[in-house]
Design a protein around this motif. Structure first.
Motif, PDB file in Angstrom:
ATOM      1  N   ARG A 428       0.825  -1.204   0.000  1.00 35.63           N
ATOM      2  CA  ARG A 428       0.000   0.000   0.000  1.00 35.63           C
ATOM      3  C   ARG A 428       0.865   1.262   0.000  1.00 35.63           C
ATOM      4  NH1 ARG A 428      -5.582  -1.441   0.889  1.00 35.63           N
ATOM      5  NH2 ARG A 428      -5.598  -3.538   0.055  1.00 35.63           N
ATOM      6  N   ARG A 429       2.102   1.151  -0.494  1.00 36.40           N
ATOM      7  CA  ARG A 429       3.028   2.294  -0.622  1.00 36.40           C
ATOM      8  C   ARG A 429       3.380   2.891   0.737  1.00 36.40           C
ATOM      9  NH1 ARG A 429       1.054   6.730  -3.485  1.00 36.40           N
ATOM     10  NH2 ARG A 429      -1.049   6.323  -3.167  1.00 36.40           N
ATOM     11  N   GLY A 430       3.501   2.046   1.750  1.00 35.92           N
ATOM     12  CA  GLY A 430       3.823   2.549   3.083  1.00 35.92           C
ATOM     13  C   GLY A 430       5.316   2.734   3.274  1.00 35.92           C
ATOM     14  N   ILE A 431       5.680   3.605   4.206  1.00 34.77           N
ATOM     15  CA  ILE A 431       7.090   3.811   4.558  1.00 34.77           C
ATOM     16  C   ILE A 431       7.219   3.464   6.040  1.00 34.77           C
ATOM     17  CG2 ILE A 431       8.935   5.511   4.778  1.00 34.77           C
ATOM     18  CD1 ILE A 431       7.332   7.183   2.658  1.00 34.77           C
ATOM     19  N   GLN A 432       8.078   2.494   6.349  1.00 34.97           N
ATOM     20  CA  GLN A 432       8.191   2.073   7.749  1.00 34.97           C
ATOM     21  C   GLN A 432       8.951   3.107   8.568  1.00 34.97           C
ATOM     22  OE1 GLN A 432       9.337  -2.028   8.329  1.00 34.97           O
ATOM     23  NE2 GLN A 432      10.203  -1.558  10.312  1.00 34.97           N
ATOM     24  N   LEU A 433       8.371   3.481   9.707  1.00 35.39           N
ATOM     25  CA  LEU A 433       9.011   4.486  10.562  1.00 35.39           C
ATOM     26  C   LEU A 433       9.638   3.859  11.795  1.00 35.39           C
ATOM     27  CD1 LEU A 433       6.220   7.231  10.536  1.00 35.39           C
ATOM     28  CD2 LEU A 433       8.227   7.107   9.074  1.00 35.39           C
ATOM     29  N   ASP A 434       9.010   2.783  12.305  1.00 27.55           N
ATOM     30  CA  ASP A 434       9.461   2.269  13.591  1.00 27.55           C
ATOM     31  C   ASP A 434       8.954   0.847  13.769  1.00 27.55           C
ATOM     32  OD1 ASP A 434      10.551   2.209  16.061  1.00 27.55           O
ATOM     33  OD2 ASP A 434       8.998   3.383  17.062  1.00 27.55           O
ATOM     34  N   LEU A 435       9.738   0.024  14.505  1.00 30.15           N
ATOM     35  CA  LEU A 435       9.300  -1.326  14.843  1.00 30.15           C
ATOM     36  C   LEU A 435       9.858  -1.658  16.213  1.00 30.15           C
ATOM     37  CD1 LEU A 435       8.132  -4.104  14.179  1.00 30.15           C
ATOM     38  CD2 LEU A 435      10.197  -4.653  12.945  1.00 30.15           C
ATOM     39  N   TYR A 437       9.095  -3.972  20.137  1.00 27.76           N
ATOM     40  CA  TYR A 437       8.392  -5.131  20.690  1.00 27.76           C
ATOM     41  C   TYR A 437       7.865  -4.827  22.076  1.00 27.76           C
ATOM     42  CZ  TYR A 437       9.431  -8.397  17.008  1.00 27.76           C
ATOM     43  OH  TYR A 437       9.436  -9.051  15.806  1.00 27.76           O
ATOM     44  N   ALA A 438       6.649  -5.333  22.360  1.00 29.08           N
ATOM     45  CA  ALA A 438       6.110  -5.266  23.713  1.00 29.08           C
ATOM     46  C   ALA A 438       5.733  -6.701  24.034  1.00 29.08           C
ATOM     47  CB  ALA A 438       4.878  -4.381  23.739  1.00 29.08           C
ATOM     48  N   GLY A 439       6.620  -7.397  24.724  1.00 32.31           N
ATOM     49  CA  GLY A 439       6.380  -8.823  24.971  1.00 32.31           C
ATOM     50  C   GLY A 439       6.475  -9.559  23.644  1.00 32.31           C
ATOM     51  N   SER A 440       5.479 -10.417  23.356  1.00 27.74           N
ATOM     52  CA  SER A 440       5.553 -11.222  22.126  1.00 27.74           C
ATOM     53  C   SER A 440       4.861 -10.497  20.975  1.00 27.74           C
ATOM     54  CB  SER A 440       4.857 -12.555  22.352  1.00 27.74           C
ATOM     55  OG  SER A 440       3.493 -12.318  22.609  1.00 27.74           O
ATOM     56  N   ARG A 441       4.520  -9.211  21.185  1.00 27.84           N
ATOM     57  CA  ARG A 441       3.810  -8.510  20.123  1.00 27.84           C
ATOM     58  C   ARG A 441       4.641  -7.374  19.554  1.00 27.84           C
ATOM     59  NH1 ARG A 441      -1.474  -7.028  22.799  1.00 27.84           N
ATOM     60  NH2 ARG A 441      -2.020  -6.199  20.792  1.00 27.84           N
ATOM     61  N   ALA A 442       4.547  -7.237  18.243  1.00 23.85           N
ATOM     62  CA  ALA A 442       5.311  -6.185  17.579  1.00 23.85           C
ATOM     63  C   ALA A 442       4.436  -4.953  17.450  1.00 23.85           C
ATOM     64  CB  ALA A 442       5.730  -6.662  16.201  1.00 23.85           C
ATOM     65  N   MET A 443       5.061  -3.775  17.594  1.00 26.14           N
ATOM     66  CA  MET A 443       4.338  -2.528  17.363  1.00 26.14           C
ATOM     67  C   MET A 443       5.002  -1.854  16.173  1.00 26.14           C
ATOM     68  SD  MET A 443       3.420   0.388  20.058  1.00 26.14           S
ATOM     69  CE  MET A 443       4.168   1.965  19.757  1.00 26.14           C
ATOM     70  N   VAL A 444       4.282  -1.780  15.061  1.00 22.54           N
ATOM     71  CA  VAL A 444       4.835  -1.225  13.821  1.00 22.54           C
ATOM     72  C   VAL A 444       4.231   0.152  13.593  1.00 22.54           C
ATOM     73  CG1 VAL A 444       5.391  -1.835  11.447  1.00 22.54           C
ATOM     74  CG2 VAL A 444       4.397  -3.545  12.942  1.00 22.54           C
ATOM     75  N   VAL A 445       5.080   1.111  13.239  1.00 23.00           N
ATOM     76  CA  VAL A 445       4.561   2.439  12.902  1.00 23.00           C
ATOM     77  C   VAL A 445       4.878   2.698  11.431  1.00 23.00           C
ATOM     78  CG1 VAL A 445       4.617   4.888  13.430  1.00 23.00           C
ATOM     79  CG2 VAL A 445       4.948   3.226  15.246  1.00 23.00           C
ATOM     80  N   TYR A 446       3.851   3.028  10.654  1.00 19.23           N
ATOM     81  CA  TYR A 446       4.022   3.221   9.208  1.00 19.23           C
ATOM     82  C   TYR A 446       3.494   4.575   8.787  1.00 19.23           C
ATOM     83  CZ  TYR A 446       5.771  -0.919   6.831  1.00 19.23           C
ATOM     84  OH  TYR A 446       6.578  -1.879   6.305  1.00 19.23           O
ATOM     85  N   ASP A 447       4.131   5.141   7.761  1.00 21.74           N
ATOM     86  CA  ASP A 447       3.591   6.323   7.099  1.00 21.74           C
ATOM     87  C   ASP A 447       2.883   5.797   5.840  1.00 21.74           C
ATOM     88  OD1 ASP A 447       3.307   8.356   5.233  1.00 21.74           O
ATOM     89  OD2 ASP A 447       5.099   9.418   5.845  1.00 21.74           O
ATOM     90  N   LEU A 448       1.556   5.963   5.788  1.00 23.27           N
ATOM     91  CA  LEU A 448       0.779   5.383   4.680  1.00 23.27           C
ATOM     92  C   LEU A 448      -0.049   6.461   3.986  1.00 23.27           C
ATOM     93  CD1 LEU A 448      -0.677   2.280   6.544  1.00 23.27           C
ATOM     94  CD2 LEU A 448       0.514   2.085   4.389  1.00 23.27           C
ATOM     95  N   PRO A 449      -0.301   6.306   2.675  1.00 17.85           N
ATOM     96  CA  PRO A 449      -1.231   7.234   2.014  1.00 17.85           C
ATOM     97  C   PRO A 449      -2.661   6.883   2.432  1.00 17.85           C
ATOM     98  CG  PRO A 449      -0.270   5.690   0.430  1.00 17.85           C
ATOM     99  CD  PRO A 449       0.274   5.328   1.761  1.00 17.85           C
ATOM    100  N   LEU A 450      -3.433   7.901   2.791  1.00 18.82           N
ATOM    101  CA  LEU A 450      -4.781   7.654   3.296  1.00 18.82           C
ATOM    102  C   LEU A 450      -5.674   6.964   2.265  1.00 18.82           C
ATOM    103  CD1 LEU A 450      -6.768   8.087   5.639  1.00 18.82           C
ATOM    104  CD2 LEU A 450      -7.363  10.258   4.636  1.00 18.82           C
ATOM    105  N   ASN A 451      -5.480   7.295   0.961  1.00 18.21           N
ATOM    106  CA  ASN A 451      -6.415   6.707  -0.006  1.00 18.21           C
ATOM    107  C   ASN A 451      -6.224   5.200  -0.145  1.00 18.21           C
ATOM    108  OD1 ASN A 451      -4.060   6.651  -1.482  1.00 18.21           O
ATOM    109  ND2 ASN A 451      -4.995   7.309  -3.387  1.00 18.21           N
ATOM    110  N   GLU A 452      -5.049   4.675   0.267  1.00 19.74           N
ATOM    111  CA  GLU A 452      -4.841   3.227   0.224  1.00 19.74           C
ATOM    112  C   GLU A 452      -5.509   2.581   1.436  1.00 19.74           C
ATOM    113  OE1 GLU A 452      -3.319   1.454  -2.091  1.00 19.74           O
ATOM    114  OE2 GLU A 452      -2.401   3.023  -3.290  1.00 19.74           O
TER     115      GLU A 452
END
Length: 599
Positions: A428-435, A437-452
């Motif tokens: 979806r043309r995203g740009i990864q900003l951050d990844l 972990y909180a325990g066994s779960r990943a927290m991903v932060v992405y910059d995404l175009p809203l129309n996608e």
């Protein structure tokens, strides 16, 4: 009036389905605010659609009288808020009206994206926060793990968290005691000029506009002349009351109290949420800091299936807009669909809810066009225009560049699905900003175009993670990209309801998928139909729907082959003529399913 030290104002915040409304039900029930015979599930959710989907859409308030263990009588004002990202502005304004929050976390699921978003809003509003771990009656409940998550991810001390089962009623008394002992009492001066915050307003067919207010300073009495500081409008107060969920009239509201007023106001538009209400004479000079109005994010056209129902649709939309100031609309016409409205929503769930309400409450069948977002189009002569509808795109030769809205999305996902989520965001043309972990779960932060995202991102995210991911976003602003308008032609006629803005690199793929899908959805006619996707004058994808063939040679038996040929030639000429003048009927389902693009 109740003394300030005996008032507590609080809201309940949580992720979707973590049990806010059920906890509110138990608090109301255990304090006998509502008689047992009137008790029902989701007591504060009054709309049919809220009860049916099991979600809260409007923030609702109730006043509870509670006698604490030390014998003191307290007044508790509770605001139950929505958990869904589309209604985040309901949460933000409820926060400003109260001093503390109960943070409800499902002890089987732990912290989710919306938990984070709502807690941050509470922290922004300087709230005292009491964590409550719900659903401890379930075998999968794990309080220690969830407490650790709350401390790691949110950074709140969870040692004093209350373990509750809102279903069985366990831990409810402890929750009430914690509200009284741990949350602060409101501040305010009864002798100062009146300052009241307008928290919400809605239309009642008998009373006119009902306004929910939180008094900060001063006293508001029945019969007072008031003015709204933003609009300058003046009204006389007809009645004052509180909700014990039913309306109960009282004579005055003092500092720290939350209640409602009616003042023969005709339209909800006249009451701006976040406005300051004061007395007309000897009022305050400084308004309360307002909060930003809700910005519509997703736009789509609503058209009646039967064009004779246009006036009914106009009435329905007018009435809905009375109760929902965040929903905006304007008239539009379309060659394929006739007259309708271009409406702005806070997100796809908001769009679905409004569409369902129009269809259900007003019995009008609707066609919804492709959801789109606002693009900023910069022309070569230096002017800039906002593009709401791809069909209004100016001639490409006059366009310098186009900017699209971007969002910052936070996704919480169990480790094993992380790869799928990253792939989905990349697609979806995203740009990864951050990844992190909180325990066994990943927290991903992405910059995404809203129309996608507005199309079906949420559905795809849920399906690739088997429903375990949670998602929250906020708008980040506009950025230039290589965007083009793709139009769809059926039988060489453009269908404006299907035109959309796409990224040039992906236009061909989107166009091909769209043509293939329409080929399956449009029924065959007596003549062949070309289905094309084009950018400007250039066709980028094409499918041909073959014609239905009637057996015109059935009555020929025996004789010369030229007899058959003659009949077939005649049929061919007829089809050619039909194709010139024939109208292609595109069924309603085809529009909706063509817009749900997969992969």
């Amino acid at each position: 009036m109740t003394p300030l030290s005996h008032i507590r104002n609080f809201s309940i915040v949580a992720h979707i389905d973590h049990g806010k409304s059920t906890l509110a039900d138990r608090l109301i029930q255990s304090t006998n605010t509502v008689a047992e015979r009137d008790m029902k599930e989701q007591l504060l959710d009054s709309m049919d659609i809220e009860r049916e989907r099991g979600i809260t859409i409007k923030a609702n308030t109730v006043r509870i009288d509670y006698t604490a263990k030390d014998g003191q009588a307290y007044v508790l004002n509770l605001i139950d808020t929505p958990g869904h990202v589309d209604f985040a502005y309901e949460v933000s304004r409820s926060m400003r009206a109260v001093e503390g929050s109960l943070l409800v976390v499902d002890s089987t699921q732990g912290v989710e994206a919306q938990t984070l978003a709502n807690v941050y809003q509470a922290i922004d509003a300087d709230h005292e926060i009491v964590p409550v771990f719900n659903k401890i009656d379930l075998p999968a409940s794990d309080i220690d793990r969830v407490a650790e998550q709350v401390e790691d991810v949110i950074g709140i001390d969870a040692s004093g968290a209350i373990a509750v089962s809102a279903k069985t009623g366990e831990g409810i008394v402890e929750t009430l005691e914690a509200i009284v002992t741990e949350l602060p009492a409101p501040k305010g001066d009864p002798d100062a000029p009146l300052k009241a915050m307008l928290v919400d307003s809605w239309y009642d067919p008998y009373l006119g506009v009902v306004v929910l207010v939180r008094i900060m300073d001063g006293v508001l009495r029945k019969g007072d002349q008031i003015k709204m500081m933003q609009t300058g409008a003046r009204y006389g107060v007809d009645r004052i009351g509180v909700f014990r969920p039913q309306m109960q009239n009282i004579d005055a509201l003092g500092p720290g109290e939350i209640g409602f007023i009616t003042a023969s106001i005709k339209q909800v538009r006249d009451t701006r949420v976040g406005d300051t209400i004061t007395h007309e004479k000897k009022g305050t000079d400084t308004p309360l800091p307002g909060f930003k109005p809700a910005q519509p994010v997703v736009f789509c056209g609503l058209f009646p299936v039967d064009s004779a129902e246009f006036e009914d649709l106009r009435d329905a939309i007018d009435k809905l807009a009375l109760n929902d100031a965040s929903f905006s609309f304007e008239m539009e016409t379309s060659a394929a669909l006739g007259f309708g409205f271009r409406c702005g929503f806070l997100g796809l769930l908001h769009l679905e809810v409004i569409r369902d309400r129009i269809e259900r409450e007003y019995d009008i069948e609707l066609i919804t066009t492709a959801p789109s977002v606002i693009y900023h189009v910069y022309l070569k002569d230096g002017t800039q225009m906002d593009l709401h509808n791809p069909a209004d795109m100016p001639d490409p030769s006059t366009v310098d560049h186009i900017e699209e809205p971007r969002i910052k999305a936070t996704i919480l996902v169990p480790d094993e699905y992380l790869g799928d989520v990253l792939k989905l965001c990349q697609d979806r043309r995203g740009i990864q900003l951050d990844l992190t972990y909180a325990g066994s779960r990943a927290m991903v932060v992405y910059d995404l175009p809203l129309n996608e995202v507005v199309f079906d991102f949420y559905d795809r995210l849920k399906s690739v993670t088997k429903g375990y991911a949670s998602f929250d976003y906020q708008l980040e602003g506009y950025r230039e990209d290589n965007l083009v308008k793709m139009s769809v032609l059926v039988n060489e006629e453009p269908v404006d309801a299907l035109s959309m803005m796409v990224h040039r690199d992906r236009a061909e793929m989107r166009g091909r998928a769209m043509c293939e899908k329409l080929k399956e959805l449009i029924p065959r006619h007596m003549f062949k139909i070309p289905i094309q996707a084009a950018i400007g004058g250039k066709v980028i994808a094409r499918e041909t729907l073959s014609a239905l063939r009637k057996d015109v040679t059935a009555k020929c038996y025996g004789g010369d082959a030229t007899r058959k040929k003659k009949l077939l030639e005649k049929q061919k000429a007829g089809k050619k003529k039909m194709r010139q003048f024939g109208k292609v009927d595109i069924p309603q389902e085809a529009f909706i399913s063509a817009l749900k693009m997969d992969g």
